[in-house]
Structures are given as structure tokens and as C-alpha cells.
Design a protein around this motif. Structure first.
Motif, PDB file in Angstrom:
ATOM      1  N   UNK A 329       0.777  -1.214   0.033  1.00  0.00           N
ATOM      2  CA  UNK A 329       0.045   0.031  -0.021  1.00  0.00           C
ATOM      3  C   UNK A 329       0.906   1.295  -0.041  1.00  0.00           C
ATOM      4  N   UNK A 330       1.861   1.340   0.987  1.00  0.00           N
ATOM      5  CA  UNK A 330       2.766   2.397   0.889  1.00  0.00           C
ATOM      6  C   UNK A 330       3.613   2.756  -0.283  1.00  0.00           C
ATOM      7  N   UNK A 331       4.200   1.643  -0.986  1.00  0.00           N
ATOM      8  CA  UNK A 331       4.608   1.590  -2.320  1.00  0.00           C
ATOM      9  C   UNK A 331       3.855   2.324  -3.391  1.00  0.00           C
ATOM     10  N   UNK A 332       2.597   1.598  -3.427  1.00  0.00           N
ATOM     11  CA  UNK A 332       1.773   2.035  -4.494  1.00  0.00           C
ATOM     12  C   UNK A 332       1.241   3.558  -4.360  1.00  0.00           C
ATOM     13  N   UNK A 333       1.398   4.094  -3.097  1.00  0.00           N
ATOM     14  CA  UNK A 333       0.819   5.525  -2.847  1.00  0.00           C
ATOM     15  C   UNK A 333       2.022   6.436  -2.741  1.00  0.00           C
ATOM     16  N   UNK A 334       3.324   5.931  -2.990  1.00  0.00           N
ATOM     17  CA  UNK A 334       4.356   6.563  -3.006  1.00  0.00           C
ATOM     18  C   UNK A 334       4.636   7.127  -1.514  1.00  0.00           C
ATOM     19  N   UNK A 335       4.386   6.465  -0.502  1.00  0.00           N
ATOM     20  CA  UNK A 335       4.426   7.197   0.898  1.00  0.00           C
ATOM     21  C   UNK A 335       5.633   6.961   1.397  1.00  0.00           C
ATOM     22  N   UNK A 336       6.021   7.761   2.147  1.00  0.00           N
ATOM     23  CA  UNK A 336       7.609   7.331   2.814  1.00  0.00           C
ATOM     24  C   UNK A 336       7.442   6.402   3.789  1.00  0.00           C
ATOM     25  N   UNK A 337       8.511   5.740   3.748  1.00  0.00           N
ATOM     26  CA  UNK A 337       9.132   4.536   4.659  1.00  0.00           C
ATOM     27  C   UNK A 337      10.103   4.988   5.782  1.00  0.00           C
ATOM     28  N   UNK A 338       9.294   4.967   6.793  1.00  0.00           N
ATOM     29  CA  UNK A 338      10.057   5.546   8.027  1.00  0.00           C
ATOM     30  C   UNK A 338      11.234   4.870   8.348  1.00  0.00           C
ATOM     31  N   UNK A 339      12.285   5.260   8.907  1.00  0.00           N
ATOM     32  CA  UNK A 339      13.493   4.746   8.943  1.00  0.00           C
ATOM     33  C   UNK A 339      14.459   5.005  10.169  1.00  0.00           C
ATOM     34  N   UNK A 340      14.845   3.760  10.900  1.00  0.00           N
ATOM     35  CA  UNK A 340      15.512   3.965  12.176  1.00  0.00           C
ATOM     36  C   UNK A 340      17.124   3.539  12.069  1.00  0.00           C
ATOM     37  N   UNK A 341      17.289   2.433  11.516  1.00  0.00           N
ATOM     38  CA  UNK A 341      18.455   2.015  11.149  1.00  0.00           C
ATOM     39  C   UNK A 341      18.947   0.936  11.990  1.00  0.00           C
ATOM     40  N   UNK A 342      18.359  -0.075  12.668  1.00  0.00           N
ATOM     41  CA  UNK A 342      18.983  -0.775  13.440  1.00  0.00           C
ATOM     42  C   UNK A 342      18.128  -2.386  13.038  1.00  0.00           C
ATOM     43  N   UNK A 343      19.100  -3.537  13.240  1.00  0.00           N
ATOM     44  CA  UNK A 343      18.793  -4.697  12.956  1.00  0.00           C
ATOM     45  C   UNK A 343      18.869  -5.480  14.433  1.00  0.00           C
TER      46      UNK A 343
END
Length: 434
Positions: A329-343
């Protein structure tokens, strides 16, 4: 035998004198014997006859035993009988009527699959595949400018899925690797028609991307033959669930393969998330792509061979569709993907009791130049809260991040081990956006 004596006595006038001795010469008469047959003893005869009969019976038993033991040897030496197969008439024979109840052996034979049963099964498989195949496409990326059809152009082809429709555009879910840094993207539908597609957005964690196609560029005949995919639920999938792999599971297009799910418990951590893996017994290729569908024709997984465990590279592995719906859904709507950066990995109650590590998300690695690194989060920290949301699993961490605004600071609480044990540290983090 009986001996009978002759009672006749010699007569005196028959006596003679022996001239040599002067004595009277006597005449001798020998006994006359008459041999008579002894009367039969019936009792002894019966006993003897019985002995003979018993001996004959014993001999017969021994002979039969010896023959039984040596018969296989004798049979092997005999010439094999000639095999004959009755000729059949070209017309069909009527089905014989059953006049008695079938034996258990006959019933077992009736349950043995026949060729017709296999054909029926294959036909059923193709029927299940028919509907979801209408939502499958082939995706190609070309990199050689105006000469994109020349031999020098990139022609790698992978499968894509018609995942959404907003009324004006179709959205195709595919893998980013085939459309990265290309000059032109072509999408081919099941009827063979080809249209240009535009790149929409990609997710670095999963390697998935969404393309968009203007519906006005698709002719009406093609529209009548394609369908937006019916996304099912992967939560109902368990070990042993029958599935079909459609698309390019073996690396070439227009494939149909079937098997079953062999594992649903394996997981793979990505940055800020974790995904379960649907591992199957279907033979695949490391470049394979496509979808998994259940026997109702519902899509339950997206084939992602890059997520395969090292020992399972030769079998089809998929990401569960239920864990991807929000991303699609997010990719289709070109929405931001929130990023923290931990594995990281989950620390549950049981593991916490055994290791003494607090419950939460244990940080295994921090991505370079990520918001987490800039805020000072380190390997070994255990994240327990983001903003006002408690965090005990990676799934909860991802959900908490999705509610954040990119560029706006949020407090992240983590437990860090010190000389006297774990203490809570609060970090001011500014989440990024992809």
C-alpha cells in the motif's frame, strides 16, 4: 513243517550176512518226510501287513517332504512357460456386473490411483492456477537507450503482480533488481500485449518495488483478460499446506509448479523489521520470482529467493503476503518508509529469564549514518519504547516507527548494560524517510 515217520518194520527174511565180517547185514530204512504247509496265523499276518502299510506311509511322507524342498530347484531348471497376452477387440468391452462382494484385496486395488486420476489432478491444478495467472505479468528493464532492442540491451525478465488499481493506474509489484537504473521498463500481460511502465517506489529491505501503468495505455481487450490480484491471508498457511508456485519460480516464465509448505517458523531480520519465510519443497532457482497461491487461488506469498536460507537455495521461498500488505500500500501510494536503522532480534520472557537480558528488541547491528547511529544507539542496547509505544518485538518496533513523522524528533528508550547491570537510557532520534 511236520515230519511223519514210516512205521513199517524190516522183515527177517530180508536180512543178509556180511561175507567180510560174518555178521548179519542189517537193512536201513531212512525216514520219509512229507512237507505240509503250516496253517496261517492271521494275527501275525495282520501285524505284518500293518507294518508294511505304515512303512509305505512313512516313505510317502518323507518323499513328499524331500520333493517340496527340492521343487524350486527342479522348477528353475525347467523351461519357463511361454507368456501369452490375449488379443483385444478394437471395440470397448462392457463393464462386467459384480455378482459378489469385493474382497479386501480387490478394494485395495480399486483405491490404487489410475492414470485418469493423475490427469484429473493435473487438470484441477491448472484450474486453480487459471485465475491468479490473469494477474501475473512479465517485467523487463532496458539500459541501452535508443538501441534497447539490440543484443547489447539488458533482457532479464522476471515476474510481476498486478497488485492494485486506483481507477486510473495499475500498480505492478515486482523486484527492484530488474528495474534499477534502467532507461525503459516494459510490462507484458498474459495475452501478450506489452506496455511501458514507470517506476513508482522501492523498499531496500525486501528488494520489492512497485511500477505503475496508465490504464489508458492498456487496450480494452487486454483489460477484459487481466484481473487485479486477490490477496489472501498467509496467517492460515501452516506446514503441510498445499501451494502452487506461479510465474518464474525456476527462472523462466509461464511456469506452474506445486508442492507444499515445509516450514513457516524461519525468520529473517532486516533493518527495522523481521519477516517470516514460507519455505516449500518446490524446486526453484536463485533468480526465481512469482507468487504462491493456495488451493482456493488466493495469493499467500511473494517469491523472494534472496531471502532463502543458504541450505534452501534450490527450493522456492516466499515472503508471507499478510506481512507485505501494508508495504504494498505504501509503495503504491508513494508514501515515505520511516527509517531508524537497527537490525535486531526479539527478547521474550523465556529468553530474558535464561540470559538476564531485558525484554525488548536486542540491537545486533546499527546501520552506518542512520538516525539510530547519529542518536548514539549501540550494539547490545535493548530498545523497549519508541515515543509512547512499548516495544517488545520487531513487529511492534516497525508499527511504532510507522506512526512517527519523518524529520520530527522522537524519544527512544533502551536498556544498556553497565557495571551494575542494565540501566535505561533515553535517546532523541530523528527518524529518516526512504
Amino acid at each position: 513243517m511236520m515230519v511223519q515217520k514210516n512205521n513199517r518194520s524190516p522183515k527177517n527174511d530180508d536180512r543178509k550176512e556180511d561175507p567180510r565180517t560174518g555178521q548179519e547185514e542189517k537193512d536201513y530204512y531212512f525216514l520219509r518226510e512229507v512237507i505240509k504247509e503250516k496253517p496261517l496265523d492271521k494275527k501275525k499276518l495282520a501285524v505284518r501287513a500293518g507294518g508294511i502299510v505304515a512303512g509305505a506311509v512313512l516313505f510317502g511322507v518323507v518323499a513328499a517332504f524331500v520333493f517340496a524342498k527340492t521343487e524350486p530347484v527342479f522348477r528353475e531348471e525347467e523351461p519357463a512357460p511361454r507368456v501369452t497376452i490375449p488379443e483385444e477387440e478394437p471395440t470397448a468391452s462392457p463393464t462386467p456386473e459384480v455378482t459378489q462382494e469385493p474382497t479386501p484385496q480387490q478394494e485395495a486395488a480399486d483405491d490404487t490411483p489410475q492414470l485418469e486420476d493423475f490427469q484429473e489432478m493435473f487438470d484441477r491444478v491448472m484450474e486453480v492456477a487459471e485465475e491468479p495467472e490473469k494477474s501475473l505479468v512479465s517485467v523487463q528493464g532496458f539500459t541501452s537507450g535508443e538501441e534497447w532492442l539490440a543484443e547489447g540491451g539488458s533482457r532479464e525478465t522476471i515476474s510481476g503482480l498486478l497488485a492494485a488499481d486506483n481507477g486510473r493506474e495499475y500498480f505492478i509489484l515486482t523486484e527492484y533488481r530488474v528495474v534499477a537504473d534502467v532507461d525503459r521498463i516494459l510490462v507484458t500481460f498474459q495475452d501478450g500485449s506489452t506496455v511501458d511502465a514507470n517506476f513508482q517506489k522501492q523498499d531496500p529491505n525486501t528488494g520489492l518495488a512497485v511500477l505503475k501503468i496508465a490504464k489508458a495505455d492498456v487496450d480494452n481487450e487486454t483489460k477484459d483478460q487481466i484481473e487485479v490480484a486477490e490477496l489472501g491471508s498467509s496467517y492460515s498457511v501452516s506446514r503441510g499446506t498445499p501451494v502452487l508456485a506461479l510465474g518464474s519460480p525456476a527462472g523462466y516464465g509461464d511456469s506452474v509448479a506445486w508442492g507444499m509448505v515445509t516450514s513457516v517458523t524461519n525468520t529473517k531480520a532486516t533493518v527495522d523489521a523481521e519477516y517470516h519465510l514460507l519455505t516449500t519443497d518446490i524446486m526453484g532457482d536463485k533468480q526465481g520470482s512469482g507468487i504462491l497461491v493456495n488451493l482456493d487461488g488466493e495469493i499467500v506469498g511473494i517469491i523472494a529467493q534472496s531471502f532463502s536460507i543458504e541450505d534452501d537455495k534450490n527450493v522456492v521461498t516466499a515472503l508471507p503476503i499478510s506481512e507485505l500488505k501494508d508495504l504494498i500500500e505504501k509503495l503504491s501510494n508513494n508514501e515515505d518508509l520511516i527509517y531508524l536503522g537497527v537490525t535486531g532480534q526479539d527478547i521474550g520472557s523465556e529468553l530474558s529469564e535464561k540470559t538476564g537480558i531485558p525484554k525488548g528488541v536486542y540491537v545486533n547491528a546499527v546501520s552506518e549514518d542512520s538516525p539510530a547511529m547519529e542518536a548514539g544507539i549501540q550494539n547490545g542496547d535493548v530498545i523497549v519504547r519508541i515515543g509512547s509505544s512499548e516495544v517488545a518485538t520487531l513487529k511492534q518496533l516497525k508499527s511504532a516507527l510507522d506512526s512517527c513523522q519523518p524529520g520530527r524528533r522522537v524519544q527512544v528508550a533502551a536498556m544498556r548494560k553497565g557495571a551494575e547491570g542494565y540501566v535505561e537510557i533515553v535517546f532523541d532520534v530523528t527518524p529518516g524517510a526512504l
